[in-house]
Design a protein around this motif. Sequence first.
Motif, short mmCIF file in Angstrom:
data_model
loop_
_atom_site.label_atom_id
_atom_site.label_comp_id
_atom_site.label_asym_id
_atom_site.label_seq_id
_atom_site.Cartn_x
_atom_site.Cartn_y
_atom_site.Cartn_z
N ARG A 1 0.85 -1.19 0.00
CA ARG A 1 0.00 0.00 0.00
C ARG A 1 0.89 1.24 0.00
NH1 ARG A 1 -4.21 0.11 4.74
NH2 ARG A 1 -5.44 -1.03 3.16
N MET A 2 0.38 2.32 -0.60
CA MET A 2 1.12 3.58 -0.57
C MET A 2 0.23 4.69 -0.05
SD MET A 2 3.02 5.72 -3.63
CE MET A 2 4.38 4.58 -3.75
N LEU A 3 0.72 5.43 0.95
CA LEU A 3 0.07 6.64 1.44
C LEU A 3 0.73 7.85 0.80
CD1 LEU A 3 -0.06 5.87 5.29
CD2 LEU A 3 -1.60 5.07 3.48
N VAL A 4 -0.06 8.82 0.39
CA VAL A 4 0.44 10.05 -0.20
C VAL A 4 -0.17 11.20 0.61
CG1 VAL A 4 0.66 11.45 -2.28
CG2 VAL A 4 0.49 8.95 -2.46
N GLN A 5 0.68 11.98 1.28
CA GLN A 5 0.18 12.98 2.23
C GLN A 5 0.87 14.32 2.06
OE1 GLN A 5 1.34 10.12 5.26
NE2 GLN A 5 -0.67 10.35 6.21
N PRO A 6 0.11 15.42 2.06
CA PRO A 6 0.72 16.75 2.11
C PRO A 6 1.20 17.03 3.53
CG PRO A 6 -1.67 16.96 2.15
CD PRO A 6 -1.38 15.49 2.02
N VAL A 7 2.45 17.44 3.67
CA VAL A 7 3.05 17.66 5.00
C VAL A 7 3.90 18.93 4.96
CG1 VAL A 7 3.10 15.20 5.60
CG2 VAL A 7 5.06 16.24 4.44
N THR A 8 4.30 19.38 6.13
CA THR A 8 5.26 20.48 6.26
C THR A 8 6.57 19.91 6.80
OG1 THR A 8 3.52 22.11 6.65
CG2 THR A 8 5.75 22.71 7.34
N ARG A 9 7.65 20.16 6.07
CA ARG A 9 8.96 19.67 6.48
C ARG A 9 9.97 20.80 6.37
NH1 ARG A 9 13.06 15.38 3.63
NH2 ARG A 9 13.91 14.45 5.54
N ASN A 10 10.67 21.06 7.45
CA ASN A 10 11.62 22.18 7.48
C ASN A 10 10.94 23.49 7.07
OD1 ASN A 10 13.69 20.36 8.21
ND2 ASN A 10 14.12 19.92 6.05
N LYS A 11 9.70 23.66 7.57
CA LYS A 11 8.91 24.87 7.36
C LYS A 11 8.47 25.06 5.90
CE LYS A 11 10.97 27.34 11.27
NZ LYS A 11 11.66 28.57 11.72
N LYS A 12 8.58 24.01 5.11
CA LYS A 12 8.15 24.08 3.72
C LYS A 12 7.09 22.99 3.46
CE LYS A 12 12.42 25.96 1.71
NZ LYS A 12 13.49 25.75 0.71
N LYS A 13 6.08 23.34 2.69
CA LYS A 13 5.05 22.38 2.33
C LYS A 13 5.56 21.45 1.25
CE LYS A 13 1.13 25.35 3.53
NZ LYS A 13 -0.10 26.02 3.04
N THR A 14 5.31 20.17 1.43
CA THR A 14 5.77 19.17 0.46
C THR A 14 4.84 17.97 0.53
OG1 THR A 14 7.70 17.91 -0.30
CG2 THR A 14 7.37 18.08 2.08
N VAL A 15 5.23 16.90 -0.14
CA VAL A 15 4.44 15.66 -0.14
C VAL A 15 5.33 14.52 0.34
CG1 VAL A 15 3.31 13.94 -1.62
CG2 VAL A 15 2.83 16.38 -1.93
#
Length: 310
Positions: free
Chosen positions: A68-82
């Motif tokens: 299975r694969m989860l794909v999630q919008p997240v914030t990493r090092n104060k930047k929005k990414t996936v």
Amino acid sequence: MGEDLFWAIRGGGAASFGVVLAYKVKLVPVPEKVTVFRVERYLTENATDITFKWQSVAPTTDDELFMRMLVQPVTRNKKKTVRITVIALYLGDSDSLVRLLNKDFPELGIAKENCNEASWIDSVLWWANYDLGTQPKILLDRDLNDANFLKRKSDYVQTPIPKKGLESLWKKMVELGKVGLVFNSYGGQMNRVKSDATPFPHRAGNLFKIQYSVSWKQPGDEAVKNFTTQTKLLHEFMTPFVSKNPRSAYLNYRDIDVGSTNTWSYEDGKVYGQSYFNGNYERLVHVKTAVDPKNFFRNEQSIPPRSTHI
């Protein structure tokens, strides 16, 4: 109960036909030890290449492996990414799994230290986000005063989404900010069952199912509107990449956006019925007409009889 009714209640939404009081489940054997792993990657860590390759590997790999694969919008090092997360269960040992994936899916970079061997029941708890070694009785614990709100939608992908399409998807997910995706691979035994063997028709020809997923805790109409609107927008964005004529959907997510009725006419039911059941809708209507012609068992997405007298 008759062959047709028995066919209908095994995947056709049993609530359309009556109340099931008892059933038997045929178990399948599993090895003494299975292997699980969970691997995360971000866009800066080859996530696009991994996702692109996953679409062709996950549905066609060894029958003993589910990824299975989860794909999630997240914030990493104060930047929005996936962020993508590949979660897997393999009916075998970790050495065999690493050999298999290093051959078929080197982009993932799986190593033995990423894997955990466990009994099958322990893997069930692991999939439910408990630590390995947790006692199964914890699954009986329930907090009846706790509730989350959620919205789920679904799609089926029959042709791999190209890399440019994935890159545009990442941008849309970051823009919306909350909705995640779950890619559930098909193939294997799913392909070997004929599409009309049960009412569930989504068999050969489907690479994977998408679950659109958003959850929230705060009650109120404003929160509902915000989160459900985001989900609808992402679903609309995915139109070029998913199944068509009909745009298929998965019954158990109970998505009223697919269509609903309060008249229970054949034509109203066809709107959602063909998405959920494709060509099996007609046979389900036939069964419904035979066993519940007055439509006693009904809900907003139930199978209607040919003519309804309520």
